[in-house]
Design a protein around this motif. Structure first.
Motif, short mmCIF file in Angstrom:
data_model
loop_
_atom_site.label_atom_id
_atom_site.label_comp_id
_atom_site.label_asym_id
_atom_site.label_seq_id
_atom_site.Cartn_x
_atom_site.Cartn_y
_atom_site.Cartn_z
N PHE A 188 14.52 -5.68 5.40
CA PHE A 188 15.14 -4.51 4.72
C PHE A 188 16.32 -4.45 5.91
CE2 PHE A 188 11.46 -3.66 1.69
CZ PHE A 188 10.87 -4.91 2.13
N LEU A 221 8.71 -2.72 -7.18
CA LEU A 221 10.04 -4.01 -7.22
C LEU A 221 10.68 -3.17 -8.04
CD1 LEU A 221 11.77 -6.70 -6.19
CD2 LEU A 221 9.50 -7.71 -6.71
N GLN A 278 11.68 3.45 -3.16
CA GLN A 278 10.73 4.45 -2.93
C GLN A 278 10.41 5.56 -3.12
OE1 GLN A 278 10.92 4.31 1.95
NE2 GLN A 278 9.17 4.52 1.38
N ASP A 309 8.53 -4.85 -11.68
CA ASP A 309 7.54 -4.21 -12.13
C ASP A 309 8.01 -2.34 -12.78
OD1 ASP A 309 5.33 -4.31 -10.15
OD2 ASP A 309 5.39 -5.81 -11.44
N GLY A 366 1.06 -1.01 0.56
CA GLY A 366 -0.01 -0.16 -0.21
C GLY A 366 0.90 1.05 0.07
N LEU A 367 0.58 2.75 -0.05
CA LEU A 367 0.91 3.33 -0.45
C LEU A 367 1.60 3.83 1.00
CD1 LEU A 367 -0.77 5.47 -2.32
CD2 LEU A 367 1.02 4.13 -3.04
N TYR A 420 13.55 -2.16 -4.10
CA TYR A 420 12.94 -1.31 -3.97
C TYR A 420 13.13 -0.47 -4.61
CZ TYR A 420 9.74 -5.14 -2.71
OH TYR A 420 9.38 -6.72 -2.45
N LEU A 433 15.77 0.74 -1.62
CA LEU A 433 15.86 -0.52 -0.70
C LEU A 433 16.01 -2.04 -1.02
CD1 LEU A 433 12.59 1.10 1.30
CD2 LEU A 433 15.31 1.30 2.20
N ARG A 469 19.55 6.68 -0.07
CA ARG A 469 19.02 7.54 -0.97
C ARG A 469 19.62 8.72 -1.94
NH1 ARG A 469 15.39 9.74 2.49
NH2 ARG A 469 15.00 8.91 4.19
N GLY A 511 5.23 9.30 -1.94
CA GLY A 511 3.89 9.23 -2.38
C GLY A 511 3.29 8.06 -3.24
N LYS A 512 4.08 7.36 -3.23
CA LYS A 512 4.02 5.92 -4.39
C LYS A 512 4.13 4.94 -3.36
CE LYS A 512 4.79 8.17 -8.80
NZ LYS A 512 5.67 8.83 -10.01
N GLY A 513 4.39 4.52 -2.81
CA GLY A 513 5.09 3.60 -2.26
C GLY A 513 6.36 2.55 -2.28
N LEU A 514 6.20 1.15 -2.25
CA LEU A 514 7.85 0.87 -2.57
C LEU A 514 7.07 0.46 -4.03
CD1 LEU A 514 8.12 1.14 0.03
CD2 LEU A 514 9.48 -0.66 0.12
#
Lengths: 114, 113
Positions: free
Chosen positions: B104, B45, B37, B59, A105-106, B35, B90, B109, B40-43
């Motif tokens: 994780f 892959l 990150q 993805d 999820g976000l 991943y 990550l 960064r 606002g867009k989550g994680l």
């Protein structure tokens, strides 16, 4: 398609108050569900996981979550929050039989006010 | 317990530059992941590897290469950094791919100027 929705981008509660962070998933098969927490400038840490059995699972630091197949939900709860619980919380779906993909999820940012 | 170490912690690159991020784990896990990150867009892959010398696209693999030459290490290369790009990468690992807990690292960064 599989997906995870956390409808609340940000939640603010007072210290000592109860907490519920919502999570809805979309998946037709048997889901494996997780909640992870991310503290500032840290990686993600597992809070709890659900594979099968008792729909209420206990996690670390007093967190618990309840799985509901009928509602396609996996909400996270805590009876009394502490300021140190301020972090970003991710609900995560692992698709059965998948070779490694986790669907995130976000995230919900929790701010605990003193 | 084990640990996942990502280097460097901060990476500043220039537009068009090839940049490599490294990850080491001492869990003796078979599966490793990268991943991305974004705020606002989550994680999402990028790549994962279920064993040494294996690579599987996620993805978001376009624009990235990965390498798993040893069981304990998994590197990610940004083939051409995009201007003003900012993200946290990550690295993660698990005993096996699929339904197991994923551990994780603290992240790298990336800032592209």
């Amino acid at each position: 398609a599989q997906s995870v929705t956390q409808p609340d981008a940000r939640v603010t509660v007072s210290e000592g108050a109860s907490l519920q962070l919502r999570c809805k998933y979309s998946y037709s098969g048997t889901p494996y569900l997780f909640w992870y927490v991310q503290y500032p400038r840290q990686g993600l840490q597992l809070l709890l996981k659900y594979y099968s059995g008792d729909p209420v699972v206990q996690g670390v630091n007093g967190f618990e979550a309840e799985f509901s197949k009928s509602n396609s939900s996996f909400h996270l709860r805590k009876a009394s929050v502490h300021w140190s619980d301020s972090a970003v919380y991710f609900c995560v779906l692992s698709v059965t039989g998948n070779t490694g993909k986790l669907i995130f999820g976000l995230g919900t940012t929790l701010q605990v006010q003193p | 317990g084990g640990i996942i170490t990502q280097t460097p912690k901060f990476l500043i690159g220039q537009e068009g530059q090839k940049l490599t991020l490294k990850c080491q784990q001492n869990f003796n896990h078979d599966t490793m992941y990268w991943y991305r990150q974004d705020s606002g867009k989550g994680l999402r892959l990028i790549y994962y590897s279920i064993t040494e010398n294996d690579l599987q696209k996620g993805d978001l693999s376009e624009g990235y290469d990965a390498s798993r030459e040893k069981k304990s290490s998994f590197s990610l290369t940004v083939t051409s950094a995009q201007k003003n790009e900012m993200a946290v990468f990550l690295c993660a690992s698990s005993i096996a791919a699929g339904d197991t807990e994923v551990f994780f690292g603290k992240g790298t960064r990336l800032t592209v100027v």
